[in-house]
Design an enzyme around this catalytic site. Sequence first.
Site, PDB file in Angstrom:
ATOM      1  N   THR A   1      10.475  22.046 -15.144  1.00 10.68           N
ATOM      2  CA  THR A   1       9.937  21.467 -16.264  1.00 10.68           C
ATOM      3  C   THR A   1      10.241  22.867 -17.661  1.00 10.68           C
ATOM      4  O   THR A   1       8.594  22.160 -18.860  1.00 10.68           O
ATOM      5  CB  THR A   1       8.283  21.115 -16.499  1.00 10.68           C
ATOM      6  OG1 THR A   1       7.334  22.608 -15.748  1.00 10.68           O
ATOM      7  CG2 THR A   1       7.937  20.062 -15.674  1.00 10.68           C
TER       8      THR A   1
ATOM      9  N   ASP B   1      23.013  48.306 -30.678  1.00 13.07           N
ATOM     10  CA  ASP B   1      24.082  46.482 -29.897  1.00 13.07           C
ATOM     11  C   ASP B   1      24.955  47.182 -28.378  1.00 13.07           C
ATOM     12  O   ASP B   1      25.912  46.120 -28.670  1.00 13.07           O
ATOM     13  CB  ASP B   1      25.147  46.268 -31.509  1.00 13.07           C
ATOM     14  CG  ASP B   1      24.687  45.639 -32.538  1.00 13.07           C
ATOM     15  OD1 ASP B   1      23.456  45.187 -32.554  1.00 13.07           O
ATOM     16  OD2 ASP B   1      24.529  46.388 -33.397  1.00 13.07           O
TER      17      ASP B   1
ATOM     18  N   GLY C   1      22.136  50.905 -39.359  1.00 14.70           N
ATOM     19  CA  GLY C   1      20.469  50.827 -38.794  1.00 14.70           C
ATOM     20  C   GLY C   1      20.124  52.369 -38.150  1.00 14.70           C
ATOM     21  O   GLY C   1      20.884  52.432 -37.305  1.00 14.70           O
TER      22      GLY C   1
ATOM     23  N   ALA D   1      16.260  33.332 -18.068  1.00 17.45           N
ATOM     24  CA  ALA D   1      16.861  32.340 -18.729  1.00 17.45           C
ATOM     25  C   ALA D   1      17.245  31.606 -17.650  1.00 17.45           C
ATOM     26  O   ALA D   1      17.986  31.651 -17.216  1.00 17.45           O
ATOM     27  CB  ALA D   1      17.286  33.361 -19.895  1.00 17.45           C
ATOM     28  N   GLU D   2      17.168  29.748 -18.520  1.00 19.65           N
ATOM     29  CA  GLU D   2      18.676  29.596 -17.729  1.00 19.65           C
ATOM     30  C   GLU D   2      19.816  29.212 -18.612  1.00 19.65           C
ATOM     31  O   GLU D   2      21.024  28.776 -17.578  1.00 19.65           O
ATOM     32  CB  GLU D   2      17.818  27.706 -18.036  1.00 19.65           C
ATOM     33  CG  GLU D   2      17.070  27.308 -16.956  1.00 19.65           C
ATOM     34  CD  GLU D   2      15.669  27.757 -17.590  1.00 19.65           C
ATOM     35  OE1 GLU D   2      15.040  28.620 -18.539  1.00 19.65           O
ATOM     36  OE2 GLU D   2      14.840  28.444 -16.085  1.00 19.65           O
TER      37      GLU D   2
ATOM     38  N   ASN E   1      29.916  52.456 -35.461  1.00 18.88           N
ATOM     39  CA  ASN E   1      30.862  52.151 -35.591  1.00 18.88           C
ATOM     40  C   ASN E   1      31.018  52.036 -37.407  1.00 18.88           C
ATOM     41  O   ASN E   1      32.154  52.779 -37.310  1.00 18.88           O
ATOM     42  CB  ASN E   1      31.408  50.516 -36.102  1.00 18.88           C
ATOM     43  CG  ASN E   1      32.709  50.089 -34.730  1.00 18.88           C
ATOM     44  OD1 ASN E   1      32.906  50.870 -34.307  1.00 18.88           O
ATOM     45  ND2 ASN E   1      32.219  49.226 -34.224  1.00 18.88           N
TER      46      ASN E   1
END
Lengths: 323, 323, 323, 323
Positions: free
Chosen positions: B215, B128, B11, B187-188, B103
């Site tokens: 919210t 990655d 990739g 983020a949560e 890899n």
Amino acid sequence: MKRIAVFTSGGDAPGMNACIRAVVRSAIYHGVEVYGIRRGFNGMIKGEFIKMDSSSVSNTIQKGGTILKSARSKEFMTPEGRQKAFEQLQKHGIEGLVAIGGNGTFAGANTFYQEHGIPCIGAPGTIDNDLYGTDFTIGYDTAVNTALDAIDKIRDTADSHERVFFVEVMGRDSGYIAMPCAIGGGAEIVMIPETHTPIDMVIDTLQNGWKRSKTSFIIIVAEGDEEGHAPDIAAKVQASIPEMDARVTILGHVQRGGSPTAADRMLASEIGIGAVEGLLNGKKNVMAGIVNSKLVYTPFLDTITKRKLINPRYNRMVEILSV
Amino acid sequence: MKRIAVFTSGGDAPGMNACIRAVVRSAIYHGVEVYGIRRGFNGMIKGEFIKMDSSSVSNTIQKGGTILKSARSKEFMTPEGRQKAFEQLQKHGIEGLVAIGGNGTFAGANTFYQEHGIPCIGAPGTIDNDLYGTDFTIGYDTAVNTALDAIDKIRDTADSHERVFFVEVMGRDSGYIAMPCAIGGGAEIVMIPETHTPIDMVIDTLQNGWKRSKTSFIIIVAEGDEEGHAPDIAAKVQASIPEMDARVTILGHVQRGGSPTAADRMLASEIGIGAVEGLLNGKKNVMAGIVNSKLVYTPFLDTITKRKLINPRYNRMVEILSV
Amino acid sequence: MKRIAVFTSGGDAPGMNACIRAVVRSAIYHGVEVYGIRRGFNGMIKGEFIKMDSSSVSNTIQKGGTILKSARSKEFMTPEGRQKAFEQLQKHGIEGLVAIGGNGTFAGANTFYQEHGIPCIGAPGTIDNDLYGTDFTIGYDTAVNTALDAIDKIRDTADSHERVFFVEVMGRDSGYIAMPCAIGGGAEIVMIPETHTPIDMVIDTLQNGWKRSKTSFIIIVAEGDEEGHAPDIAAKVQASIPEMDARVTILGHVQRGGSPTAADRMLASEIGIGAVEGLLNGKKNVMAGIVNSKLVYTPFLDTITKRKLINPRYNRMVEILSV
Amino acid sequence: MKRIAVFTSGGDAPGMNACIRAVVRSAIYHGVEVYGIRRGFNGMIKGEFIKMDSSSVSNTIQKGGTILKSARSKEFMTPEGRQKAFEQLQKHGIEGLVAIGGNGTFAGANTFYQEHGIPCIGAPGTIDNDLYGTDFTIGYDTAVNTALDAIDKIRDTADSHERVFFVEVMGRDSGYIAMPCAIGGGAEIVMIPETHTPIDMVIDTLQNGWKRSKTSFIIIVAEGDEEGHAPDIAAKVQASIPEMDARVTILGHVQRGGSPTAADRMLASEIGIGAVEGLLNGKKNVMAGIVNSKLVYTPFLDTITKRKLINPRYNRMVEILSV
């Protein structure tokens, strides 16, 4: 008119804050008090009104989203809901409204005006650009640039791997976002709701390209294309060209956010000022828009019922430029 | 060593061009001729060799993708394919190789070395970051910043509409991309292959948040999470919390492209030079990497078989920072 | 017409490559051969002609600068120089020209046409936007967005330190870049060549602001303002307000570069096609532009002698929005 | 420890807000009350304390600048000023401090601790990266990427016009910003305070380049270079090479602002948590930093007196890569 209120409704769009800011500051400039209503029609019903002063919109012009938040309101679709909203407006002494949103927002505002007579001016805030009465909607230029930036990145991979990419952009009913993405992104094919691009034509274009030793392709698909969503279209093409190395990307909600472009900040500022000055000049039940660089007011009814057509030159441009 | 070749495989990743450039220029600096092989192992077999000089890599350091293109090669997986590749290298007088990839690339290079003995040094080029032997892989920093930029935009909408967004980022086997996206994106919750975050825990966190009148939520999902892809996870959560207004975005291939960040250009440049100088100093069958700011060479076998572990502090950071 | 040539001249602007690409591909589309001339009029004199095909402009639409390079030519200002240029064009069989550039380019092209009669159509490629005959010039939208992005960053520091920033943007003769930077950047004051903003008014605005407890200010200065450059203006203001913590930033050449925005790619593509189709339809000695979304051709003489006026609403907008 | 306070001081840096957020949330996580002090030591003296809760830092991680604002304080340099600051801290029951800033901030904090004994931990927040005790400072990665983005744009023009650009970046005492800009920006020469690059060497490099038909050059100058500022250096070179078409750009304050990169958000978050947990574990008078991916605490005295050296490999990299 001594006190007005502004709110955002429907899907958020970059530049909504720049528009709120322009409404607030031009109201103050003209000696009018201004309130913000949070959560659109829902907040109007529930009485979520906040007094705005000049500093409440400081440092917001560059922000995506809407500081007044947005929400859908089923209750406002009922006469009882609208009655409650009217009572809240009366209670807070609101004599005029600026509604920032799209088609659905203006339809609601139109009905509300018929029933309760509070003057309202709309500001076209939607990334979709499919509103009659303005050349561009607030948020559209930003959304297109965001999508194009993503397509530029995808082309890096398309070129490196000699692949076919199907990229789905927003546009349930129109190709307004898809078209500049295709032209500006150097795409070979664009599929939009307004025109029919049969799968066979896609297959032909790809095969002709390979013959001319073109090795990577980008196909822009508006989400509302009549041939289906990008994954479906890719699957159908793959079935006919098994050797094709195809990939699908759906840009999604990323297109709604981000700091507004210069053009969107200008547009939002002009329209915000125009909406307030329209209210003060006795206009009502119209949307403020910019057509050929001039501020115009279009009846809500026209913005809801008439259709703005995408420039027919654009299809030809895609054809010429991918030669 | 008088002539070497460089190629990219697997990739594509931002910074691959910066690495090619460093290989080409450091070879020239040390008086060694350098060829580029197009389309990875496939091009090696087919003889797609091009002589590189200093200007062939001018103005490439900022470009995404790979100017040498990349491709998968089934043929190279066979002894016959590798034999052909070896013959091509001999024919072109190539005495050493620099393989930029991940890899799979190094596994191929390792086998090739065992059979044919041509020295090869690897450069870790993959978004990655899951390669043992280097703190960071080339392209990782760019991919994370691209994803984070998208998450910033999504948060505009999440905040404006008080919604829950499930955002899927790349990472089939690891949470390397997901983790800084979660911490840096505010983020949560983060869901990664390395640790198990049961759906029930997600539901609990959301419900506790609402109780504290929070919210909007962002949940980052690595594509390889054991609970499934983002749409599956969102559906499961939705089934338990019907009133939740959830949206899903899969960032996809956008993460692979774009102009490399400063850190990726630096890393690619250091490793590219290190690979060439390693070859000239007799190293072979190793990957050049940077560990604790120092250039190190790690046997291909270790990069293939050993696992780099994600910092265990990070899970705790997400917990603390979303308090 | 069987063979045409395209070149870029004057300062580079983002979107010039998109325009070259559109010229090349639409020529091919219409069965006309097309050459690129490198280094503007200079290269025309020296015979730097290269045959262009469709792939010579692949993957260029997103690139800043100009792949054909640009240069000033003193020699072309002489009849002898133009004679040499004409001979080169004849030698290469060029029957029509597309000149991408600004005022100076069109003046040169106009003279050349008078003397030698080779049809030429201009494409407005300049970040300055000060060309009569088109609403926007190619590169303008990108330059404004680049400047605005920098101003957003500067505001972070202005706000954090409660400082006054004087930011100089490009615009020797006009405020076209300064104005959207001021409106979109939330600036308190804009100083442009078209209108006189005396230093005393700047001092008043700052002092009034402090009274209203406003603590940070941004003042946008077009480089051609009659009160001088930003450092001079800042020094004069500082002399009257010693306690002011002022900083100066000159954005400079950064504004010329970068990947073109969607609007600039669209504009460049439309105009590039329009220039070629104009030539084929017998037009000559005109500039192709877009006015009110329509393609129009304006005589070179008008583009050189007439002045496009900046929208007078804009000054008022700055005043209203900084209330 | 039941109550702590956090403040920012000195020049603002991207990531300061991410660090404030991490301090606030980790304090809450550990059951400690947390106050923000506005305007650095100045605000400490004047009592500008605000109670922070989790939501006061919502949606700030991506913002440039500092929500607590920053200011210089002459008064804090006097024993009387520090006595007032101490009394304010006592009055508000503050038992520990987190100071986000650079060298000057830590020197002040060190003196304050000697006199009044209130534990303080520093967080390295400065774009300059010249602090001993941490591999990177908060804001550095963002500043480098911002500068590099500008250099990429400048290269578009340099290439198009075949010019020499002298680009001045921040760095009064060090080449930390200049070096990755040079390597990542593909510059031919870098001029930094740590090493002496005589004007003659610059002239030689340019003339050798032209001989090899290299036509455009970028020279990165750290503002503290001993040969002077970029305009001076350009003038000196121009005097020896009159035919050179040189341009100067000073990037300036743009480098301080903008949304922090992923790396800066991670670093700021780790250090913010580390500072609070350090205080709770009895550490004092130290700076929290990350060295080789590990959290370390370095005495303020060392951060002030010891010098972090720029990697000596980097000069060689510039030489190799511009071959």
